[in-house]
Design an enzyme around this catalytic site. Structure first.
Site, PDB file in Angstrom:
ATOM      1  N   ASP A  38      37.462  45.537  40.912  1.00 11.40           N
ATOM      2  CA  ASP A  38      36.280  44.677  41.040  1.00 11.40           C
ATOM      3  C   ASP A  38      36.026  43.855  39.781  1.00 11.40           C
ATOM      4  O   ASP A  38      36.277  44.336  38.665  1.00 11.40           O
ATOM      5  CB  ASP A  38      35.034  45.516  41.316  1.00 11.40           C
ATOM      6  CG  ASP A  38      35.011  46.065  42.734  1.00 11.40           C
ATOM      7  OD1 ASP A  38      35.801  45.597  43.558  1.00 11.40           O
ATOM      8  OD2 ASP A  38      34.185  46.963  42.999  1.00 11.40           O
ATOM      9  N   TYR A  65      39.067  57.406  38.380  1.00 11.67           N
ATOM     10  CA  TYR A  65      37.969  56.574  37.910  1.00 11.67           C
ATOM     11  C   TYR A  65      36.905  57.431  37.222  1.00 11.67           C
ATOM     12  O   TYR A  65      36.771  58.618  37.520  1.00 11.67           O
ATOM     13  CB  TYR A  65      37.277  55.859  39.085  1.00 11.67           C
ATOM     14  CG  TYR A  65      38.140  54.911  39.871  1.00 11.67           C
ATOM     15  CD1 TYR A  65      38.219  53.561  39.530  1.00 11.67           C
ATOM     16  CD2 TYR A  65      38.861  55.346  40.979  1.00 11.67           C
ATOM     17  CE1 TYR A  65      38.991  52.682  40.266  1.00 11.67           C
ATOM     18  CE2 TYR A  65      39.643  54.473  41.720  1.00 11.67           C
ATOM     19  CZ  TYR A  65      39.700  53.143  41.361  1.00 11.67           C
ATOM     20  OH  TYR A  65      40.469  52.276  42.096  1.00 11.67           O
ATOM     21  N   ASP A  79      26.903  48.155  44.992  1.00  6.79           N
ATOM     22  CA  ASP A  79      26.795  48.204  43.532  1.00  6.79           C
ATOM     23  C   ASP A  79      25.511  47.485  43.117  1.00  6.79           C
ATOM     24  O   ASP A  79      24.772  46.962  43.950  1.00  6.79           O
ATOM     25  CB  ASP A  79      28.032  47.589  42.860  1.00  6.79           C
ATOM     26  CG  ASP A  79      28.220  46.115  43.220  1.00  6.79           C
ATOM     27  OD1 ASP A  79      27.284  45.483  43.743  1.00  6.79           O
ATOM     28  OD2 ASP A  79      29.314  45.587  42.961  1.00  6.79           O
ATOM     29  N   ARG A 176      32.593  52.117  45.474  1.00  3.71           N
ATOM     30  CA  ARG A 176      31.212  51.708  45.764  1.00  3.71           C
ATOM     31  C   ARG A 176      30.757  52.285  47.106  1.00  3.71           C
ATOM     32  O   ARG A 176      29.592  52.683  47.253  1.00  3.71           O
ATOM     33  CB  ARG A 176      31.094  50.189  45.763  1.00  3.71           C
ATOM     34  CG  ARG A 176      31.874  49.509  46.874  1.00  3.71           C
ATOM     35  CD  ARG A 176      31.624  48.026  46.922  1.00  3.71           C
ATOM     36  NE  ARG A 176      32.156  47.354  45.745  1.00  3.71           N
ATOM     37  CZ  ARG A 176      31.709  46.186  45.289  1.00  3.71           C
ATOM     38  NH1 ARG A 176      30.718  45.580  45.906  1.00  3.71           N
ATOM     39  NH2 ARG A 176      32.260  45.619  44.244  1.00  3.71           N
TER      40      ARG A 176
END
Length: 307
Positions: A38, A65, A79, A176
């Site tokens: 992203d 992540y 988000d 997300r």
């Protein structure tokens, strides 16, 4: 220049921006990345150069992540860049409750791709449709969450506490969406407020290069020393070493028959992907196929020529 650069993508750039920067720096060499990150996210973005762009689909692509989740706020995009669609108090959230909910997401789960993703719908990317204010039906996809570990929960007792969570998952997982689903199960809503990719396949955050470092190494003529070569990137495939007389036929796309094999692993399976090699280079990625004319033997059909 053939190989893979482990890039530390900064927030604020798209993955395409990073690829374009490197392509221009290297004079237009063929370039591609192994998986979109992203624009607002940071972290590991492997960028393939030259012949390495031919093996993107064959690279190990599980991900790790570190994500920050804000609770009590649900948004249109999952988000904090999106429009707030619900606001609730999560002041009662505790580490024990959150850890129990996280355990519910470990394993194989179904996810609906967000409208902000790069998934194609009738020839267009979903994010292109989202920019036009168009929302379409998306079928759920199966992804695997290998682990979810709560690093820290802070701001407890306030309406919108935040948590740092480490995620290990399969390729194609939308973090997300995972954050939003966690918030939904908690009943308070949640969204992703920060994302850092710490690993992509064999590439780790500790070894990633900033774009400034890439530019400096290139100017000094030392960038090639930072490339991960095809041989290393494809090490997860068994190696079939080829006799010299069979090299040219492989380069032309012909199958490798057993007489052309110099050495091979003891155990192979029908349909297994392998790498066809000489002592100096990887010639091709190939599929193992039973040889109908020689029972008990295999032939190897190239699916991607690299030589």
């Amino acid at each position: 220049m053939d190989g893979i650069l482990n890039i530390l993508k900064p927030p604020g750039m798209t993955s395409h921006d990073v690829v374009d920067f490197i392509r221009r720096l290297l004079g237009g060499i063929k370039t591609g990345h192994t998986g979109t990150l992203d624009p607002g996210a940071a972290g590991v973005l492997p960028v393939c150069l030259g012949r390495a762009t031919r093996v993107i689909q064959f690279l190990p692509n599980d991900k790790e992540y570190r994500v920050e989740i804000i609770f009590g706020l649900a948004t249109s995009t999952g988000d904090t860049f999106g429009e707030v669609i619900s606001r609730n108090s999560a002041s009662s959230l505790t580490s024990e409750v959150l850890e129990e909910v996280l355990r519910a997401f470990v394993g194989e789960i179904a996810q609906v791709p967000p409208m902000t993703s790069a998934v194609r719908y009738r020839g267009k990317r979903l994010y292109e449709l989202a920019r036009q204010g168009i929302e379409v039906h998306r079928e759920p996809r199966q992804v695997s969450i290998y682990s979810l570990r709560l690093v820290q929960l802070y701001g407890t007792g306030t309406p919108h506490p935040r948590a740092l969570v480490d995620v290990a998952c399969s390729a194609g997982t939308y973090i997300r969406t995972l954050c939003a689903d966690i918030g939904h199960l908690l009943g308070c809503g949640a969204s992703m407020s920060f994302l850092l990719r710490t690993r992509a396949g064999i590439f780790s955050l500790e070894e990633a290069l900033t774009l400034e470092e890439v530019e400096e190494l290139f100017r000094e003529g030392r960038l090639s020393g930072k490339l991960v070569r095809l041989e290393q990137a494809l090490e997860h495939f068994p190696a079939i070493y080829v006799r010299p007389g069979a090299v040219n036929s492989i380069k032309s796309g012909s199958p490798l028959y057993w007489p052309g094999v110099a050495t091979a692993p003891e155990f192979l399976q029908e349909g297994q992907l392998v790498r066809l090699c000489t002592d100096r280079a990887v010639l091709a990625v190939a599929r193992t196929v039973a040889d109908s004319k020689r029972p008990g033997y295999y032939q190897f059909k190239p699916v991607r020529i690299l030589a």
